[in-house]
Design an enzyme around this catalytic site. Structure first.
Site, mmCIF file in Angstrom:
data_model
loop_
_atom_site.group_PDB
_atom_site.id
_atom_site.type_symbol
_atom_site.label_atom_id
_atom_site.label_comp_id
_atom_site.label_asym_id
_atom_site.label_seq_id
_atom_site.Cartn_x
_atom_site.Cartn_y
_atom_site.Cartn_z
ATOM 1 N N TYR A 92 60.720 24.248 -30.056
ATOM 2 C CA TYR A 92 61.401 25.452 -29.563
ATOM 3 C C TYR A 92 60.984 26.670 -30.367
ATOM 4 O O TYR A 92 61.238 27.794 -29.972
ATOM 5 C CB TYR A 92 62.924 25.247 -29.611
ATOM 6 C CG TYR A 92 63.347 24.054 -28.775
ATOM 7 C CD1 TYR A 92 63.450 24.165 -27.389
ATOM 8 C CD2 TYR A 92 63.572 22.801 -29.346
ATOM 9 C CE1 TYR A 92 63.789 23.066 -26.611
ATOM 10 C CE2 TYR A 92 63.912 21.700 -28.578
ATOM 11 C CZ TYR A 92 64.011 21.839 -27.205
ATOM 12 O OH TYR A 92 64.329 20.748 -26.429
ATOM 13 N N LYS B 24 59.942 6.708 -28.086
ATOM 14 C CA LYS B 24 61.149 7.537 -27.995
ATOM 15 C C LYS B 24 62.348 6.736 -28.481
ATOM 16 O O LYS B 24 62.683 5.695 -27.923
ATOM 17 C CB LYS B 24 61.369 8.010 -26.559
ATOM 18 C CG LYS B 24 62.658 8.811 -26.424
ATOM 19 C CD LYS B 24 62.753 9.551 -25.116
ATOM 20 C CE LYS B 24 64.092 10.253 -25.024
ATOM 21 N NZ LYS B 24 64.236 11.006 -23.781
ATOM 22 N N LYS C 95 72.268 5.478 -24.771
ATOM 23 C CA LYS C 95 70.978 5.187 -24.129
ATOM 24 C C LYS C 95 70.245 4.027 -24.812
ATOM 25 O O LYS C 95 69.037 3.888 -24.691
ATOM 26 C CB LYS C 95 70.124 6.471 -24.112
ATOM 27 C CG LYS C 95 70.790 7.623 -23.343
ATOM 28 C CD LYS C 95 69.843 8.783 -23.050
ATOM 29 C CE LYS C 95 70.547 9.863 -22.225
ATOM 30 N NZ LYS C 95 69.634 10.958 -21.821
ATOM 31 N N ARG D 36 71.245 17.949 -24.755
ATOM 32 C CA ARG D 36 72.150 17.504 -23.687
ATOM 33 C C ARG D 36 73.135 18.615 -23.336
ATOM 34 O O ARG D 36 73.561 18.722 -22.190
ATOM 35 C CB ARG D 36 72.847 16.201 -24.097
ATOM 36 C CG ARG D 36 71.836 15.047 -24.183
ATOM 37 C CD ARG D 36 72.442 13.725 -24.645
ATOM 38 N NE ARG D 36 71.391 12.763 -24.965
ATOM 39 C CZ ARG D 36 71.577 11.624 -25.629
ATOM 40 N NH1 ARG D 36 72.788 11.303 -26.047
ATOM 41 N NH2 ARG D 36 70.566 10.817 -25.865
ATOM 42 N N SER E 253 65.762 19.127 -30.212
ATOM 43 C CA SER E 253 66.833 20.122 -30.277
ATOM 44 C C SER E 253 67.659 20.028 -31.562
ATOM 45 O O SER E 253 67.998 21.058 -32.151
ATOM 46 C CB SER E 253 67.735 19.971 -29.060
ATOM 47 O OG SER E 253 68.264 18.654 -28.986
ATOM 48 N N LYS F 269 59.081 10.790 -30.695
ATOM 49 C CA LYS F 269 60.266 11.639 -30.537
ATOM 50 C C LYS F 269 61.500 10.921 -31.023
ATOM 51 O O LYS F 269 61.697 9.775 -30.623
ATOM 52 C CB LYS F 269 60.393 11.981 -29.046
ATOM 53 C CG LYS F 269 61.625 12.755 -28.689
ATOM 54 C CD LYS F 269 61.687 12.915 -27.202
ATOM 55 C CE LYS F 269 63.001 13.584 -26.873
ATOM 56 N NZ LYS F 269 63.409 13.391 -25.530
HETATM 57 C C1 PBG Z 1 65.683 13.387 -21.169
HETATM 58 C C2 PBG Z 1 65.215 14.042 -22.397
HETATM 59 C C3 PBG Z 1 65.913 14.219 -23.589
HETATM 60 C C4 PBG Z 1 65.116 15.032 -24.383
HETATM 61 C C5 PBG Z 1 63.942 15.298 -23.677
HETATM 62 N N1 PBG Z 1 64.018 14.664 -22.451
HETATM 63 C C6 PBG Z 1 67.261 13.781 -23.995
HETATM 64 C C7 PBG Z 1 67.634 12.376 -24.026
HETATM 65 O O1 PBG Z 1 66.810 11.472 -23.926
HETATM 66 O O2 PBG Z 1 68.849 12.138 -24.142
HETATM 67 C C8 PBG Z 1 65.493 15.552 -25.736
HETATM 68 C C9 PBG Z 1 64.798 16.788 -26.180
HETATM 69 C C10 PBG Z 1 65.487 17.500 -27.309
HETATM 70 O O3 PBG Z 1 66.468 16.997 -27.894
HETATM 71 O O4 PBG Z 1 65.049 18.604 -27.634
HETATM 72 N N2 PBG Z 1 65.406 12.089 -20.992
#
Ligand code: PBG
Length: 335
Positions: free
Chosen positions: A324, A206, A229, A216, A286, A260
């Site tokens: 999605y 990730k 992060k 978010r 997203s 991801k």
């Molecule tokens: C939370 C999380 C995130 C996503 C999935 N779980 C956001 C992040 O890490 O800031 C993102 C999923 C998306 O953007 O569709 N930890």
């Protein structure tokens, strides 16, 4: 699988590759990669906040759902042969605290939605997200002490969250937090609690990505996030570090792993598949959705590009994709 170019390719005119592209039937016969609804996991947003069950502004076409709405989504998934939903909560802002206790409350919106879905449509698998950001006053995935995201205390909190979700009936847990040691701690706690058959799909590779922005917004964490992060998510340029993270999570007891975001990281998907030979999933996040949907709604791209992106993930070695677009694509595949 690493592919080598076949040694013998007849020269033109003996070789005419267009012979096999001539008709839909011939093209279907030689298709190497085929997308089916069974490749899809459908992420949905759930909420019990009055008035919040509306479309997410930065994700046109995606609405937050009530618990009843989530049950209807599960029924739709069953009808379309989509095997799994993945739940993300939009938590009441009044319940977001520094301690994040809402995250492991058996009555939180995620756990209530899990129970409702499993009661109504047991054949649809429910995946969850394990991270503190939807419950945290400062939008981080971990507990924050004096401005530092503390690892070991966060892992304890995440274990509680995992157990509450397993108790509620989750089939697949999705730790997305990127703390060190979380998979091993969760696996041990699940075994000890008798949840021996709950699967873990670890967000292992990730990356610290700008493509999570619309998500978010959807979970109400964007305005809250203090800083970034980067102390827990991986630098986008680091492939070897991502492979080490995958190895670590598998060694600690993950059953499946995720890459991801998706489209900018297809090389990672391929390397994980070739290197580890385990089920691999990509998350078309997203921001990827927003990018595609923005262009489609503007008339700049045809909607058919969506299926093309998903075939790309499979060609890159993925067993499936969180997207999605799952219901729309499954509907289209049905013809
Ligand atoms: C939370 C999380 C995130 C996503 C999935 N779980 C956001 C992040 O890490 O800031 C993102 C999923 C998306 O953007 O569709 N930890």
């Amino acid at each position: 699988m690493s592919r080598t170019v076949p040694p013998i390719v007849a020269a033109y005119p003996s070789g005419r590759p267009r012979r096999l592209r001539r008709t839909p039937g011939l093209r279907a016969l030689v298709a190497e990669t085929v997308l089916t609804p069974a490749d899809l996991i459908w992420p949905i947003f759930v909420t019990d906040v009055p008035g919040a069950d509306v479309e997410v502004a930065s994700m046109p076409g995606v609405r937050r759902l009530t618990v009843e709405g989530a049950v209807r989504a599960a029924e739709r998934a069953a009808e379309l042969a989509i095997p799994a939903l993945c739940l993300f909560p939009f938590t009441d802002p009044a319940r977001r605290t520094e301690a994040c206790a809402e995250a492991w409350d058996p009555e939180n919106i995620t756990n209530r939605a899990i129970r409702a879905i499993k009661a109504a449509v047991p054949e649809v698998m429910v995946m969850t997200d394990i991270a503190l950001d939807p419950y945290n006053i400062n939008g981080h995935d971990g507990l924050v002490r004096d401005g530092v995201i503390v690892n070991d205390e966060t892992v304890e909190a995440l274990v509680r969250m995992a157990l509450a979700q397993a108790d509620a009936g989750a089939d697949i847990l999705g730790p997305s937090d990127m703390m060190d040691g979380r998979i091993g701690a969760m696996r041990a706690a699940l075994e000890a609690a008798g949840h021996k058959e709950v699967a873990i799909l670890s967000y292992a590779a990730k990356f610290a990505s700008g493509f999570y922005g619309p998500f978010r917004d959807a979970v109400g964490a964007s305005g809250r996030l203090v800083g970034d992060k980067k102390t827990y998510q991986i630098d986008p340029g680091n492939a070897e570090e991502a492979l080490r993270a995958v190895a670590r999570d598998l060694a600690e007891g993950a059953d499946m792993v995720m890459v991801k975001p998706g489209m900018p990281y297809l090389d990672i998907c391929r390397q994980v598949k070739d290197g580890f030979r385990v089920p691999v999933f990509a998350y078309q996040v997203s921001g990827e959705y927003a990018m595609l949907e923005g262009a489609i709604r503007n008339g700049w791209l045809d909607r058919k590009v969506v299926a093309e992106t998903l075939v790309g993930f499979k060609r890159a070695g993925c067993d499936g994709v969180l997207t999605y677009y799952a219901p729309e694509v499954a509907e289209a595949l049905r013809g």
